[in-house]
Motif scaffolding. Structure first.
Motif, short mmCIF file in Angstrom:
data_model
loop_
_atom_site.label_atom_id
_atom_site.label_comp_id
_atom_site.label_asym_id
_atom_site.label_seq_id
_atom_site.Cartn_x
_atom_site.Cartn_y
_atom_site.Cartn_z
N LEU A 79 0.88 -1.32 0.21
CA LEU A 79 0.03 -0.15 -0.08
C LEU A 79 0.98 1.39 0.03
CD1 LEU A 79 -2.72 -1.33 2.49
CD2 LEU A 79 -3.10 -0.69 0.17
N LEU A 80 2.01 1.25 0.73
CA LEU A 80 2.80 2.27 0.68
C LEU A 80 3.57 2.54 -0.52
CD1 LEU A 80 4.44 1.84 4.53
CD2 LEU A 80 2.77 3.84 3.64
N ALA A 81 3.73 1.38 -1.17
CA ALA A 81 4.67 1.47 -2.51
C ALA A 81 3.58 2.00 -3.43
CB ALA A 81 5.23 0.10 -2.82
N ALA A 82 2.69 1.44 -3.44
CA ALA A 82 1.41 2.18 -4.60
C ALA A 82 1.00 3.48 -4.36
CB ALA A 82 0.19 1.36 -4.14
N ASP A 83 1.15 3.92 -3.10
CA ASP A 83 1.07 5.44 -2.73
C ASP A 83 1.91 6.15 -3.34
OD1 ASP A 83 -0.82 7.46 -1.56
OD2 ASP A 83 0.67 7.70 -0.46
N ARG A 84 3.09 5.78 -3.28
CA ARG A 84 4.13 6.48 -3.60
C ARG A 84 4.27 6.60 -5.11
NH1 ARG A 84 9.95 4.67 -1.06
NH2 ARG A 84 10.51 6.11 -2.95
N LEU A 85 3.80 5.50 -5.89
CA LEU A 85 3.61 5.41 -7.15
C LEU A 85 2.82 6.46 -7.67
CD1 LEU A 85 5.07 3.20 -9.47
CD2 LEU A 85 2.86 2.35 -9.53
N VAL A 86 1.72 6.52 -7.24
CA VAL A 86 0.66 7.58 -7.70
C VAL A 86 1.22 8.91 -7.53
CG1 VAL A 86 -1.54 8.53 -7.25
CG2 VAL A 86 -1.22 5.89 -6.97
N CYS A 87 1.99 9.14 -6.57
CA CYS A 87 2.43 10.55 -6.45
C CYS A 87 3.63 10.77 -7.19
CB CYS A 87 3.04 10.47 -4.96
SG CYS A 87 2.02 10.38 -3.45
N ARG A 88 4.33 9.73 -7.58
CA ARG A 88 5.47 9.88 -8.55
C ARG A 88 4.78 10.01 -10.05
NH1 ARG A 88 10.59 7.74 -9.55
NH2 ARG A 88 11.32 8.24 -11.59
N TYR A 89 3.79 9.54 -10.49
CA TYR A 89 3.04 9.77 -11.79
C TYR A 89 1.43 10.16 -11.57
CZ TYR A 89 7.05 6.51 -12.91
OH TYR A 89 8.43 5.80 -13.12
N PRO A 90 1.40 11.37 -11.28
CA PRO A 90 -0.09 11.67 -10.99
C PRO A 90 -0.81 11.67 -11.88
CG PRO A 90 1.58 13.76 -10.68
CD PRO A 90 2.30 12.31 -10.76
N ASP A 91 -0.34 11.94 -13.40
CA ASP A 91 -1.10 11.87 -14.38
C ASP A 91 -1.31 10.73 -15.15
OD1 ASP A 91 -1.38 14.72 -14.17
OD2 ASP A 91 0.53 15.20 -14.99
N ILE A 92 -0.60 9.74 -14.65
CA ILE A 92 -0.65 8.34 -15.25
C ILE A 92 -1.02 7.20 -14.40
CG2 ILE A 92 1.02 6.60 -16.14
CD1 ILE A 92 3.07 8.77 -16.93
N VAL A 93 -0.66 7.17 -13.33
CA VAL A 93 -1.28 6.08 -12.34
C VAL A 93 -2.36 6.46 -11.36
CG1 VAL A 93 -0.44 4.60 -10.76
CG2 VAL A 93 1.13 5.09 -12.29
N VAL A 94 -3.40 5.76 -11.30
CA VAL A 94 -4.34 5.73 -10.23
C VAL A 94 -4.46 4.46 -9.33
CG1 VAL A 94 -5.60 7.39 -11.50
CG2 VAL A 94 -6.32 5.12 -11.77
N TYR A 95 -4.85 4.73 -8.08
CA TYR A 95 -5.17 3.80 -7.39
C TYR A 95 -6.57 3.31 -7.25
CZ TYR A 95 -5.12 0.70 -2.98
OH TYR A 95 -5.32 0.13 -1.96
N PHE A 96 -6.88 1.88 -7.21
CA PHE A 96 -8.45 1.45 -7.01
C PHE A 96 -8.29 0.58 -5.94
CE2 PHE A 96 -11.57 -1.97 -7.76
CZ PHE A 96 -12.45 -1.15 -7.58
N PRO A 97 -9.16 0.95 -4.85
CA PRO A 97 -9.06 0.38 -3.58
C PRO A 97 -9.70 -1.14 -3.47
CG PRO A 97 -10.81 2.25 -3.43
CD PRO A 97 -10.25 2.03 -4.85
N ALA A 98 -9.17 -2.04 -4.29
CA ALA A 98 -10.06 -3.43 -3.98
C ALA A 98 -9.92 -3.84 -2.46
CB ALA A 98 -9.36 -4.16 -5.25
N TYR A 99 -8.52 -3.73 -2.13
CA TYR A 99 -8.27 -4.14 -0.76
C TYR A 99 -9.38 -3.56 0.47
CZ TYR A 99 -5.56 -5.12 3.59
OH TYR A 99 -5.07 -5.43 4.71
N GLU A 100 -9.33 -2.17 0.27
CA GLU A 100 -10.26 -1.42 1.07
C GLU A 100 -11.70 -1.69 0.71
OE1 GLU A 100 -6.54 0.85 0.63
OE2 GLU A 100 -7.84 -0.40 -0.72
N ILE A 101 -12.12 -2.05 -0.16
CA ILE A 101 -13.46 -2.42 -0.56
C ILE A 101 -13.91 -3.81 0.11
CG2 ILE A 101 -15.05 -3.21 -2.34
CD1 ILE A 101 -13.73 -1.24 -4.25
N VAL A 102 -13.00 -4.89 0.00
CA VAL A 102 -13.43 -6.10 0.61
C VAL A 102 -13.23 -5.89 2.08
CG1 VAL A 102 -12.46 -8.51 0.83
CG2 VAL A 102 -12.64 -7.40 -1.36
#
Length: 270
Positions: free
Chosen positions: A157-180
């Motif tokens: 989750l921390l790595a995914a969050d950093r990835l979104v911050c690094r590529y804000p116009d390319i990468v988005v996070y979908f919260p499948a983990y949180e939904i379940v």
């Protein structure tokens, strides 16, 4: 009154049209969702080299495939990797070789982030307008112990969050983990092993995913293709009967109408 917590998902800033070129790489959760896209005639490649659970193995697949998707979905399962002792390399599959040939270790947040960043860079080099959806699989790994599994998910989750911050116009996070874990907090949404999401849970995640990412045209096509899909899946009691022949003729007529309305459908069915 609302008797459950809901995960709020903002606008991703883009929409997936019908028949889009897509790549799914990751855990068995990627297989589950990717298969839905295949069912609805998206041009999807799903785990072409098998299930990949960790960010290093996801990178390996992206390197090996020549796919240039417009949308890529990367599903992170674990930060645990197996290293072949004789080479020092992370393997994607132990291929049932003896356990003593490998050393298991956990990737750090930085390592996960670096592997995922390289995967994104490769995808961008192949198609500059690519959008990447990153998600963390909700499946727990009981073999690590539940605390160990939670720690593994936390790293991802921390790595995914950093990835979104690094590529804000390319990468988005979908919260499948949180939904379940937050919306579907009930064992009725789990399979018999009490670890994997049930078919109903996967259906719900698919519904949320499509509501979030699909264009209006994609939503219309999915709704129109659904009865055709059910008809094609129908198993007749007597396939030689006149009734079944007429049923299939009506189904072919429905497909022909949809191919006229959606010309890309004919290409996707080849």
């Amino acid at each position: 009154m609302d008797f459950r917590t809901r995960v709020n998902i903002g606008s991703p800033g883009f929409a997936i049209p019908p028949f889009e070129q897509m790549l799914f790489v990751g855990s068995c959760f990627a297989d589950n969702i990717g298969s839905r896209f295949l069912d609805y005639k998206f041009q999807a490649t799903v785990n072409p080299y098998g299930v990949m659970y960790n960010p290093a193995s996801i990178l390996h697949t992206v390197r090996k495939t020549d796919a240039a998707p417009h949308v890529a979905v990367l599903t992170l399962g674990t930060n645990h990797v197996y290293i072949l002792n004789s080479t020092g390399e992370i393997v994607d599959n132990c291929a049932k070789r003896p356990h003593h040939l490998f050393t298991e270790r956990e990737l750090t947040v930085d390592e996960c982030f670096d592997y995922l960043s390289e995967a994104v860079d490769i995808l961008v080099s192949r198609y500059a307008g690519v959008k990447v959806i990153v998600t963390v699989s909700p499946i727990r790994y009981a073999k690590y112990g539940f605390h160990g599994s939670a720690l593994s998910k936390a790293v991802l989750l921390l790595a995914a969050d950093r990835l979104v911050c690094r590529y804000p116009d390319i990468v988005v996070y979908f919260p499948a983990y949180e939904i379940v874990n937050d919306e579907l907090r009930d064992y009725r949404f789990y399979a018999a092993d009490m670890l994997h999401p049930s078919e109903q849970a996967v259906d719900y995640i698919w519904e949320v995913f499509s509501d979030t990412f699909f264009s209006d045209e994609a939503k219309r096509f999915v709704a129109e293709w659904q009865p055709v899909k059910k008809a094609l899946e129908h198993k007749p009691f007597n396939p030689e009967s006149e009734e079944y022949r007429l049923f299939m003729e009506r189904t072919r007529q429905s497909i022909a109408k949809l191919e006229t309305k959606y010309p890309d459908l004919a290409y996707s069915r080849e």
